[in-house]
Write a protein that holds these residues in place. Structure first.
Motif, PDB file in Angstrom:
ATOM      1  N   ASN A  29      -1.896   4.227   2.125  1.00  0.00           N
ATOM      2  CA  ASN A  29      -3.067   3.414   2.481  1.00  0.00           C
ATOM      3  C   ASN A  29      -3.881   2.936   1.275  1.00  0.00           C
ATOM      4  O   ASN A  29      -4.980   2.427   1.426  1.00  0.00           O
ATOM      5  CB  ASN A  29      -3.950   4.147   3.489  1.00  0.00           C
ATOM      6  CG  ASN A  29      -4.654   3.180   4.413  1.00  0.00           C
ATOM      7  OD1 ASN A  29      -4.162   2.081   4.668  1.00  0.00           O
ATOM      8  ND2 ASN A  29      -5.797   3.564   4.908  1.00  0.00           N
ATOM      9  N   ARG A  30      -3.365   3.082   0.069  1.00  0.00           N
ATOM     10  CA  ARG A  30      -4.057   2.626  -1.137  1.00  0.00           C
ATOM     11  C   ARG A  30      -3.336   1.401  -1.695  1.00  0.00           C
ATOM     12  O   ARG A  30      -2.125   1.436  -1.934  1.00  0.00           O
ATOM     13  CB  ARG A  30      -4.066   3.741  -2.184  1.00  0.00           C
ATOM     14  CG  ARG A  30      -4.768   3.346  -3.448  1.00  0.00           C
ATOM     15  CD  ARG A  30      -4.916   4.534  -4.375  1.00  0.00           C
ATOM     16  NE  ARG A  30      -5.518   4.066  -5.603  1.00  0.00           N
ATOM     17  CZ  ARG A  30      -5.015   4.280  -6.801  1.00  0.00           C
ATOM     18  NH1 ARG A  30      -3.928   4.989  -6.950  1.00  0.00           N
ATOM     19  NH2 ARG A  30      -5.613   3.805  -7.861  1.00  0.00           N
TER      20      ARG A  30
ATOM     21  N   LYS B  83      -9.611   2.221 -10.217  1.00  0.00           N
ATOM     22  CA  LYS B  83      -9.943   3.148  -9.152  1.00  0.00           C
ATOM     23  C   LYS B  83     -10.506   2.470  -7.906  1.00  0.00           C
ATOM     24  O   LYS B  83     -10.602   3.077  -6.870  1.00  0.00           O
ATOM     25  CB  LYS B  83     -10.879   4.236  -9.648  1.00  0.00           C
ATOM     26  CG  LYS B  83     -12.251   3.806 -10.042  1.00  0.00           C
ATOM     27  CD  LYS B  83     -13.033   4.996 -10.548  1.00  0.00           C
ATOM     28  CE  LYS B  83     -14.500   4.633 -10.637  1.00  0.00           C
ATOM     29  NZ  LYS B  83     -15.297   5.697 -11.139  1.00  0.00           N
TER      30      LYS B  83
ATOM     31  N   ARG C  10       0.832  -1.200   0.000  1.00  0.00           N
ATOM     32  CA  ARG C  10       0.000   0.000   0.000  1.00  0.00           C
ATOM     33  C   ARG C  10       0.868   1.251   0.000  1.00  0.00           C
ATOM     34  O   ARG C  10       1.882   1.295   0.689  1.00  0.00           O
ATOM     35  CB  ARG C  10      -0.915   0.016   1.218  1.00  0.00           C
ATOM     36  CG  ARG C  10      -1.901  -1.142   1.231  1.00  0.00           C
ATOM     37  CD  ARG C  10      -2.765  -1.157   2.494  1.00  0.00           C
ATOM     38  NE  ARG C  10      -3.663  -2.285   2.466  1.00  0.00           N
ATOM     39  CZ  ARG C  10      -4.844  -2.302   1.859  1.00  0.00           C
ATOM     40  NH1 ARG C  10      -5.271  -1.224   1.241  1.00  0.00           N
ATOM     41  NH2 ARG C  10      -5.585  -3.384   1.858  1.00  0.00           N
TER      42      ARG C  10
END
Length: 73
Positions: A45-46, A71, A42
């Protein structure tokens, strides 16, 4: 531009009392991820990739095995 890079080995949900009772030198806490399963990578946090853990001499590292796009990632 600084970025936060996190590699997640696994997760477990414990109450504070359970954690306090189980945490100490030599403790083993079983996570929800199977041995050899890809690790989540990550950035801020993605989820951006999946990787495998590798040894590099005396250090640990990761090898990216999949880039996660879209997305919803």
């Amino acid at each position: 531009m600084p970025l936060d890079l996190t590699v997640e080995l696994g997760r477990i949900r414990l109450s504070l009392a359970e954690l306090a009772a189980r945490l100490g030198p030599g403790s083993i806490i079983t996570l929800d991820t199977a041995t050899g399963a890809p690790l989540d990578v990550r950035v801020n946090n993605r989820l951006v990739a999946r990787a495998e853990a590798i040894a590099i001499g005396e250090k640990c590292g990761i090898r990216i095995v999949e880039i996660v796009g879209g997305k919803d990632a």
